[in-house]
Design an enzyme around this catalytic site. Structure first.
Site, PDB file in Angstrom:
ATOM      1  N   ALA A 156     -50.338 106.069  46.316  1.00 44.54           N
ATOM      2  CA  ALA A 156     -51.417 106.211  45.328  1.00 44.54           C
ATOM      3  C   ALA A 156     -50.843 106.775  44.036  1.00 44.54           C
ATOM      4  O   ALA A 156     -49.965 107.649  44.063  1.00 44.54           O
ATOM      5  CB  ALA A 156     -52.517 107.132  45.856  1.00 44.54           C
ATOM      6  N   GLU A 157     -51.358 106.290  42.906  1.00 42.93           N
ATOM      7  CA  GLU A 157     -50.825 106.700  41.603  1.00 42.93           C
ATOM      8  C   GLU A 157     -50.997 108.192  41.324  1.00 42.93           C
ATOM      9  O   GLU A 157     -50.296 108.752  40.483  1.00 42.93           O
ATOM     10  CB  GLU A 157     -51.495 105.933  40.461  1.00 42.93           C
ATOM     11  CG  GLU A 157     -51.403 104.419  40.548  1.00 42.93           C
ATOM     12  CD  GLU A 157     -52.652 103.832  41.171  1.00 42.93           C
ATOM     13  OE1 GLU A 157     -53.460 103.236  40.426  1.00 42.93           O
ATOM     14  OE2 GLU A 157     -52.831 103.993  42.397  1.00 42.93           O
TER      15      GLU A 157
END
Length: 221
Positions: A49-50
C-alpha cells in the site's frame, strides 16, 4: 449501476487468479481491496500500500479492526507474519523502482487500447490523484476491476477516454461484472464471460469493438 456484495466478491476472486506466490501486489480502494480474501492458503504474496505497508492480510472481522492499521484508502486491514511498515517515500520508491508485480485498480473509463482514466471527474472535488499515476506506469501488470457501465448506464469501456487520463496504454486486463478482456496493441480480446451474460449483451454495453477468443471461459455465478 451498482452491484451486490456477491458480484463484487466474484470479480475480486477472478482478479485473485492472476496472483502467483512470491509477487508484490498493490491494491486500489473498493473492489480491489477484497482480493486478499480470495487467495488460497498456499499462495504467499506481499500486498503493498502506498501509505507504507508491505504484507497486508485479509480484511479484519467486524469488531477486530485496528484503528492504526489501514490501507491507502483508509479502510482497516490486517498484517501477515513478516509484514512491515515504512513511510510513504519508501513505499513510492518501491513503485518507481519497478518492485510491484501487479497493481489492481478501479477506474472511471478504460479505452480499447488500455488508456486509463481513474483519478478525476472534471468539476468534482477529489482529495488528490493518489498513487495511480505511478502504479500505472511502473507496475509490471495493470489490472482494472470496475463496473461495466457508470451510474447513468453509459459504457466505461470506450473507444477513446473522454475523462482526463491517468496514464496511456497501460492496462493489461479488464474485469467487470459482465466479462474479462485482455488488452493488447491490437485492442481488446474478450476471453471470459460471467454467467448468465452472453456476447450480445456484453457488446450492447461496451462502447467500442472487441475481438472474441476462440474458446471463451464462462465463470458461473
Amino acid at each position: 449501476m451498482g452491484m451486490g456484495v456477491d458480484m463484487r466478491n466474484q470479480m475480486a476472486k477472478r482478479a485473485a487468479e492472476e496472483i502467483l506466490t512470491g509477487m508484490v501486489v498493490n491494491l486500489g480502494i473498493g473492489i480491489p481491496s477484497l482480493v486478499p480474501n480470495h487467495l488460497s492458503e498456499e499462495t504467499r504474496v506481499m500486498f503493498h500500500a502506498e501509505n507504507g505497508i508491505t504484507g497486508m492480510g485479509p480484511s479484519p472481522l467486524k469488531g477486530e479492526e485496528d484503528e492504526n492499521l489501514c490501507n491507502a484508502g483508509g479502510f482497516p486491514v490486517t498484517l501477515i507474519k513478516g509484514g512491515s511498515y515504512c513511510d510513504s517515500a519508501v513505499a513510492f520508491g518501491m513503485i518507481r523502482r519497478g518492485r510491484v508485480d501487479i497493481t489492481i485498480l478501479g477506474s472511471l473509463q478504460v479505452s480499447q487500447y488500455g488508456d486509463l482514466a481513474n483519478w478525476i471527474v472534471p468539476g468534482k472535488k477529489v482529495p488528490g490523484m493518489g498513487g495511480a499515476m505511478e502504479l500505472a506506469h511502473k507496475a509490471k501488470k495493470v489490472i482494472v476491476v470496475m463496473n461495466h457501465c457508470d451510474k447513468h448506464g453509459l459504457p466505461k469501456i470506450v473507444k477513446t477516454c473522454t475523462l482526463p487520463l491517468t496514464s496511456s496504454r497501460c492496462v493489461d486486463l479488464i474485469i467487470t461484472e459482465l466479462a474479462v478482456f485482455k488488452v493488447s496493441k491490437e485492442g481488446l480480446l474478450l476471453t471470459e464471460l460471467f454467467a448468465p451474460y452472453d456476447l450480445d449483451f456484453v457488446a450492447s454495453k461496451t462502447g467500442c469493438e472487441f475481438n472474441v477468443c476462440e474458446s471463451i471461459r464462462t465463470i458461473p455465478y
